[in-house]
Design a protein around this motif. Structure first.
Motif, PDB file in Angstrom:
ATOM      1  N   VAL A  33      51.083  59.908   0.161  1.00 11.81           N
ATOM      2  CA  VAL A  33      50.700  58.626  -0.589  1.00 11.81           C
ATOM      3  C   VAL A  33      50.391  57.623   0.644  1.00 11.81           C
ATOM      4  N   LEU A  34      49.336  56.986   0.738  1.00 19.67           N
ATOM      5  CA  LEU A  34      49.354  56.058   1.717  1.00 19.67           C
ATOM      6  C   LEU A  34      48.631  54.683   0.976  1.00 19.67           C
ATOM      7  N   GLN A  35      49.212  53.630   1.963  1.00 20.53           N
ATOM      8  CA  GLN A  35      49.148  52.191   1.322  1.00 20.53           C
ATOM      9  C   GLN A  35      48.016  51.033   1.891  1.00 20.53           C
ATOM     10  N   THR A  36      47.747  51.601   3.223  1.00 23.00           N
ATOM     11  CA  THR A  36      46.894  50.768   4.038  1.00 23.00           C
ATOM     12  C   THR A  36      45.336  51.295   4.373  1.00 23.00           C
ATOM     13  N   VAL A  37      44.710  50.554   4.715  1.00 23.14           N
ATOM     14  CA  VAL A  37      43.303  51.151   5.404  1.00 23.14           C
ATOM     15  C   VAL A  37      43.497  51.614   6.799  1.00 23.14           C
ATOM     16  N   ARG A  38      44.458  51.088   7.539  1.00 22.23           N
ATOM     17  CA  ARG A  38      45.090  51.327   8.791  1.00 22.23           C
ATOM     18  C   ARG A  38      45.631  52.588   8.778  1.00 22.23           C
ATOM     19  N   GLU A  39      46.548  52.855   7.773  1.00 23.22           N
ATOM     20  CA  GLU A  39      47.479  53.864   7.800  1.00 23.22           C
ATOM     21  C   GLU A  39      46.555  55.345   7.132  1.00 23.22           C
ATOM     22  N   SER A  40      45.811  55.182   6.412  1.00 24.56           N
ATOM     23  CA  SER A  40      44.729  55.996   5.920  1.00 24.56           C
ATOM     24  C   SER A  40      43.913  56.519   7.079  1.00 24.56           C
ATOM     25  N   ILE A  41      43.306  55.762   7.760  1.00 27.26           N
ATOM     26  CA  ILE A  41      42.376  56.215   8.951  1.00 27.26           C
ATOM     27  C   ILE A  41      43.146  57.194   9.993  1.00 27.26           C
ATOM     28  N   ALA A  42      44.340  56.449  10.435  1.00 26.70           N
ATOM     29  CA  ALA A  42      45.520  57.552  11.253  1.00 26.70           C
ATOM     30  C   ALA A  42      45.637  58.822  10.510  1.00 26.70           C
ATOM     31  N   TRP A  43      46.026  58.820   9.235  1.00 33.00           N
ATOM     32  CA  TRP A  43      46.278  59.886   8.717  1.00 33.00           C
ATOM     33  C   TRP A  43      45.210  61.002   8.537  1.00 33.00           C
ATOM     34  N   LEU A  44      44.010  60.319   8.156  1.00 30.63           N
ATOM     35  CA  LEU A  44      42.840  61.159   8.102  1.00 30.63           C
ATOM     36  C   LEU A  44      42.377  61.611   9.453  1.00 30.63           C
ATOM     37  N   GLU A  45      42.266  61.134  10.388  1.00 32.44           N
ATOM     38  CA  GLU A  45      42.077  61.550  11.714  1.00 32.44           C
ATOM     39  C   GLU A  45      42.620  62.940  12.221  1.00 32.44           C
ATOM     40  N   LYS A  46      44.219  62.776  11.817  1.00 32.63           N
ATOM     41  CA  LYS A  46      44.878  63.797  12.370  1.00 32.63           C
ATOM     42  C   LYS A  46      45.311  65.027  11.291  1.00 32.63           C
ATOM     43  N   GLU A  47      45.402  64.764  10.024  1.00 34.22           N
ATOM     44  CA  GLU A  47      45.677  65.748   9.173  1.00 34.22           C
ATOM     45  C   GLU A  47      44.382  66.626   8.420  1.00 34.22           C
ATOM     46  N   LYS A  48      44.629  67.806   8.190  1.00 35.76           N
ATOM     47  CA  LYS A  48      43.929  68.563   7.327  1.00 35.76           C
ATOM     48  C   LYS A  48      43.287  67.807   6.025  1.00 35.76           C
ATOM     49  N   SER A  49      42.046  67.939   5.892  1.00 32.02           N
ATOM     50  CA  SER A  49      41.436  67.149   4.679  1.00 32.02           C
ATOM     51  C   SER A  49      42.042  67.790   3.331  1.00 32.02           C
ATOM     52  N   PRO A  50      42.158  67.063   2.398  1.00 32.62           N
ATOM     53  CA  PRO A  50      42.808  67.500   1.211  1.00 32.62           C
ATOM     54  C   PRO A  50      41.354  67.882   0.393  1.00 32.62           C
ATOM     55  N   ASP A  51      41.569  68.442  -0.769  1.00 29.77           N
ATOM     56  CA  ASP A  51      40.477  68.678  -1.805  1.00 29.77           C
ATOM     57  C   ASP A  51      39.835  67.382  -2.330  1.00 29.77           C
ATOM     58  N   ILE A  52      40.862  66.505  -2.714  1.00 31.44           N
ATOM     59  CA  ILE A  52      40.467  65.298  -3.325  1.00 31.44           C
ATOM     60  C   ILE A  52      41.263  64.146  -2.842  1.00 31.44           C
ATOM     61  N   ILE A  53      40.646  62.998  -2.908  1.00 25.77           N
ATOM     62  CA  ILE A  53      41.493  61.892  -2.465  1.00 25.77           C
ATOM     63  C   ILE A  53      41.220  60.605  -3.655  1.00 25.77           C
ATOM     64  N   PHE A  54      42.283  60.167  -4.149  1.00 26.33           N
ATOM     65  CA  PHE A  54      42.203  59.168  -5.065  1.00 26.33           C
ATOM     66  C   PHE A  54      42.471  58.027  -4.161  1.00 26.33           C
ATOM     67  N   MET A  55      41.468  57.130  -4.271  1.00 27.44           N
ATOM     68  CA  MET A  55      41.482  55.756  -3.360  1.00 27.44           C
ATOM     69  C   MET A  55      41.262  54.549  -4.087  1.00 27.44           C
ATOM     70  N   ASP A  56      42.493  53.699  -4.081  1.00 28.83           N
ATOM     71  CA  ASP A  56      42.236  52.374  -4.685  1.00 28.83           C
ATOM     72  C   ASP A  56      41.159  51.492  -3.692  1.00 28.83           C
ATOM     73  N   ILE A  57      40.547  50.650  -4.406  1.00 30.47           N
ATOM     74  CA  ILE A  57      39.581  49.882  -3.706  1.00 30.47           C
ATOM     75  C   ILE A  57      40.105  48.824  -2.669  1.00 30.47           C
ATOM     76  N   ARG A  58      40.765  47.840  -3.326  1.00 23.31           N
ATOM     77  CA  ARG A  58      41.374  46.846  -2.707  1.00 23.31           C
ATOM     78  C   ARG A  58      43.035  47.225  -2.216  1.00 23.31           C
ATOM     79  N   LEU A  59      43.233  47.247  -0.969  1.00 20.45           N
ATOM     80  CA  LEU A  59      44.274  47.669  -0.467  1.00 20.45           C
ATOM     81  C   LEU A  59      44.688  46.324   0.448  1.00 20.45           C
ATOM     82  N   THR A  60      45.978  46.179   0.749  1.00 21.99           N
ATOM     83  CA  THR A  60      46.658  45.195   1.463  1.00 21.99           C
ATOM     84  C   THR A  60      45.945  44.573   2.535  1.00 21.99           C
TER      85      THR A  60
END
Length: 190
Positions: A33-60
């Motif tokens: 569970v990620l909370q920011t754009v920056r944190e999400s980019i870092a996670w997605l660059e290094k981790e295996k892609s999940p099947d589904i991403i539930f993504m809020d549009i407006r983040l902090t």
């Protein structure tokens, strides 16, 4: 098992979504569970892609669309938001669904079911049907050859035949034990 990443900056909404995912009929594992754009980019660059991403549009720290500018997302994305004004933009970045908050369990289950059909498609019944027809209509080939050899008739089972050869219009067969016999017939459909 379906792997899920949640990108949501409000802890209560993230917890509610996790609880709803656990109530789903599908076996789901929330990888993070990620909370920011920056944190999400870092996670997605290094981790295996999940099947589904539930993504809020407006983040902090901005709109989640910024993530798509930095990372090649291969997962199916379901946008979860309280704002309907971003729907067109969500589908432009290959979002597969757009759920308005508060999310309803029925709509969530429907979205997951739709994505599951992409992840594990139904078998192509046309191929199965063709195979069944092939089994029903299989031709029966001969299982042995009757050969006139030295004034005797002998039978050679096909399992004993290594190969056939033809020379000057004379067809012969050779067994696995290197015995060669001239056969006085063609090999067409006999």
């Amino acid at each position: 098992m379906i792997t899920v990443l949640i990108i949501e900056d409000e802890a209560a909404n993230a917890a509610r979504l996790q609880k709803m995912l656990l109530q789903s009929e599908e076996e789901i594992v929330v990888t993070a569970v990620l909370q920011t754009v920056r944190e999400s980019i870092a996670w997605l660059e290094k981790e295996k892609s999940p099947d589904i991403i539930f993504m809020d549009i407006r983040l902090t720290d901005g709109l989640s669309f910024e993530i798509f500018n930095q990372v090649n997302i291969k997962s199916y994305v379901i946008f979860t938001t309280a704002y309907d004004e971003y729907a067109l933009q969500a589908f432009e970045v290959n979002g597969i669904d757009y759920l308005l908050k508060p999310i309803e369990q029925k709509k969530l289950d429907l979205s997951i079911k739709r994505i599951k059909s992409f992840i594990t498609p139904e078998p192509d019944n046309s191929v199965v049907e063709i195979l069944k027809k092939m089994r029903l209509h299989k031709e029966i080939y001969r299982s042995r050859f009757l050969i006139n050899h030295k004034d005797l008739f002998i039978t050679i089972p096909c399992t004993n035949i290594a190969y056939f050869s033809s020379e000057n219009k004379i067809v012969s067969l050779t067994t696995h034990s290197n015995q060669r016999y001239v056969i006085k017939q063609t090999l067409d459909k006999n």
